[in-house]
Design an enzyme around this catalytic site. Sequence first.
Site, PDB file in Angstrom:
ATOM      1  N   MET A  46      18.990  27.886 -44.727  1.00  0.00           N
ATOM      2  CA  MET A  46      19.436  26.746 -43.902  1.00  0.00           C
ATOM      3  C   MET A  46      20.958  26.650 -43.998  1.00  0.00           C
ATOM      4  SD  MET A  46      18.959  22.786 -45.162  1.00  0.00           S
ATOM      5  CE  MET A  46      17.462  22.256 -44.401  1.00  0.00           C
ATOM      6  N   ASP A  48      24.225  24.589 -41.304  1.00  0.00           N
ATOM      7  CA  ASP A  48      24.670  23.317 -40.696  1.00  0.00           C
ATOM      8  C   ASP A  48      23.573  22.328 -40.273  1.00  0.00           C
ATOM      9  OD1 ASP A  48      26.632  25.211 -40.552  1.00  0.00           O
ATOM     10  OD2 ASP A  48      27.068  24.924 -38.443  1.00  0.00           O
ATOM     11  N   GLN A  64      20.538  24.680 -38.795  1.00  0.00           N
ATOM     12  CA  GLN A  64      20.625  26.126 -38.618  1.00  0.00           C
ATOM     13  C   GLN A  64      19.659  26.755 -39.612  1.00  0.00           C
ATOM     14  OE1 GLN A  64      23.326  28.094 -36.422  1.00  0.00           O
ATOM     15  NE2 GLN A  64      22.101  26.435 -35.558  1.00  0.00           N
ATOM     16  N   TRP A  72      21.384  34.301 -44.232  1.00  0.00           N
ATOM     17  CA  TRP A  72      21.677  33.956 -42.847  1.00  0.00           C
ATOM     18  C   TRP A  72      21.196  35.097 -41.950  1.00  0.00           C
ATOM     19  CZ3 TRP A  72      24.401  35.730 -38.642  1.00  0.00           C
ATOM     20  CH2 TRP A  72      24.717  34.775 -37.658  1.00  0.00           C
ATOM     21  N   ARG A 175      31.994  27.122 -29.519  1.00  0.00           N
ATOM     22  CA  ARG A 175      30.651  26.733 -29.998  1.00  0.00           C
ATOM     23  C   ARG A 175      30.586  25.327 -30.586  1.00  0.00           C
ATOM     24  NH1 ARG A 175      32.472  30.833 -33.415  1.00  0.00           N
ATOM     25  NH2 ARG A 175      32.973  30.207 -35.543  1.00  0.00           N
ATOM     26  N   ASP A 176      29.357  24.947 -30.890  1.00  0.00           N
ATOM     27  CA  ASP A 176      28.998  23.735 -31.632  1.00  0.00           C
ATOM     28  C   ASP A 176      29.253  22.455 -30.833  1.00  0.00           C
ATOM     29  OD1 ASP A 176      28.630  25.701 -33.550  1.00  0.00           O
ATOM     30  OD2 ASP A 176      30.455  25.244 -34.644  1.00  0.00           O
TER      31      ASP A 176
HETATM   32  C1  FRU Z   1      29.316  26.667 -39.171  1.00  0.00           C
HETATM   33  C2  FRU Z   1      28.809  27.736 -38.225  1.00  0.00           C
HETATM   34  C3  FRU Z   1      28.877  27.257 -36.796  1.00  0.00           C
HETATM   35  C4  FRU Z   1      27.827  28.076 -36.114  1.00  0.00           C
HETATM   36  C5  FRU Z   1      26.782  28.205 -37.188  1.00  0.00           C
HETATM   37  C6  FRU Z   1      26.063  29.508 -37.189  1.00  0.00           C
HETATM   38  O1  FRU Z   1      28.834  26.790 -40.467  1.00  0.00           O
HETATM   39  O2  FRU Z   1      29.524  28.941 -38.402  1.00  0.00           O
HETATM   40  O3  FRU Z   1      30.140  27.350 -36.204  1.00  0.00           O
HETATM   41  O4  FRU Z   1      27.344  27.456 -34.976  1.00  0.00           O
HETATM   42  O5  FRU Z   1      27.430  28.020 -38.422  1.00  0.00           O
HETATM   43  O6  FRU Z   1      24.992  29.480 -38.074  1.00  0.00           O
END
Ligand code: FRU
Length: 502
Positions: A46, A48, A64, A72, A175-176
């Site tokens: 896990m 964000d 995430q 990851w 992103r995000d």
């Molecule tokens: C931040 C990040 C975000 C991205 C995600 C990918 O920790 O790098 O910018 O969306 O994690 O898992």
Amino acid sequence: MEGVERMEGMGENKLMQARKIEEKGFAEVPKESRPAYHLSSPVGWMNDPNGFSVYGGEYHLFFQYHPFNNAWGPMHWGHCKSKDFIQWEHLPLALAPDEEYDAGGCYSGSALEADGEHVLVYTGVIDRYLEDGSHDYRQVQCIATGDGVDYRKYEGNPVLTGEGLPEGCSREDFRDPKVWKEGEYYYMAVGNRGAAGEGQALLYQSSDLKQWEFLCILGQSGGEYGKMWECPDFFPLGGKQVLLVSPQDMRAQGYEFHNGNNSIFLYGDYEESTYRFRREKAASADYGLDFYAPQTVLAPDGRRIMVGWMQSWDAKLMDGRFGWSGMMTIPRELSLQNGRVYQNPVWELEGYRKNLVEYTGERVAGEAAVFPGISGRVIDLQVEITKFQFHHFAIRFAKNKDYEMLLQYNRQRNCLTVDRTHSGLVRDVVCRRKMDLRPMCSGGEEKLKLRLLLDRYSVEVFANDGEKAMTSLFVTPMEADGIAFETDGEACINIQKYDICV
Ligand code: FRU
């Protein structure tokens, strides 16, 4: 996990496979290996927090997620909900990277309720090789709508690509999205990398969440605050406006920031009619070793609540020995006081405090003062120092004869250090971090207040009623539950300890 059967008819797709792996893995992870009152990964990796929102009268938090192993990998969105921010119910994972526009991952984003539906807004990563052999890598913004359990990706995705970005803005680092509603319009803040490689947040507007118009660059690092701004959030607080971002590649400035990935509060004034944000100050959102990518939600009672990933990309400490890897901080209520963003655990935690053990006016002189009943690994511990005749004052916790965590206050330098050098690590990761901290003045007397939330393998320190927070993971063995106080001079302390029973 109610949604698994519900979608069975849809066939064996990526989402269903991931949900099955998740359900099986979740059942196999022993409950005692998890934090008791912090949200942890059901199984696997896990990072964000995502989609922190209110829907159907409950708080939803996505994250995430890579349920297939403890590292990851292609990003999914895990999902859980809560009525009180403390007890979380795991729901089947919500998004899998199963479309061309998100095959490289469903990256971070946000959620909100719109027309009775729960709408997730996330970054799709396009990562493919074209026929001519070239690599097509881009980040685009997408939406999915659902009923609080199952979500369907919009057939018109992506709703926002890098095509219309102003000159110099990156299409690869885009992103995000954080989306909110103001009047009749939706707004979106997105993280981006500018022409000079510096971090920035872009602002968009929409009337339907599908067509987005670029408004302006909301804020930029100016070479001071990192290269790429991840996970922007933008909200009013106490008459000011806060831009919360997580910059990559930062350079330390005194104790205020540290190298690498940080999360920072930029705050100042916002002129809504021109979309101009004038920042006045910048400060670390947390001064510990493990805190990143926080996101906030506005609770129905008006509180602004923030939750962060309790880990750091530079020291991935939870190595997966337990079958799960990753947890969130306690949700924290933000407020603006004395020119700073204060943060305190949500008051709902107090409902789970039991078995108070209390000492008042205790003198500590010399080494290792211990107090009957002051121990534990799932506790809320408050320590007030009221006499300062010392150079150093230490709290050693999560401790046995071999291992311990250390919090040390240096009176001359007015600085607090968290130190996990002897916390059971077998890797050479960052172990120490400091922050400036002065005693508070109350009733003409000096007082230093430290509130420590321990939850098996983590500590969150809230200093001086939320003036600063310091969050760190450690891995001393579970049976190491001792707590000792120590000084090289003389101190006077008050202690309150509760067990947290969830
Ligand atoms: C931040 C990040 C975000 C991205 C995600 C990918 O920790 O790098 O910018 O969306 O994690 O898992």
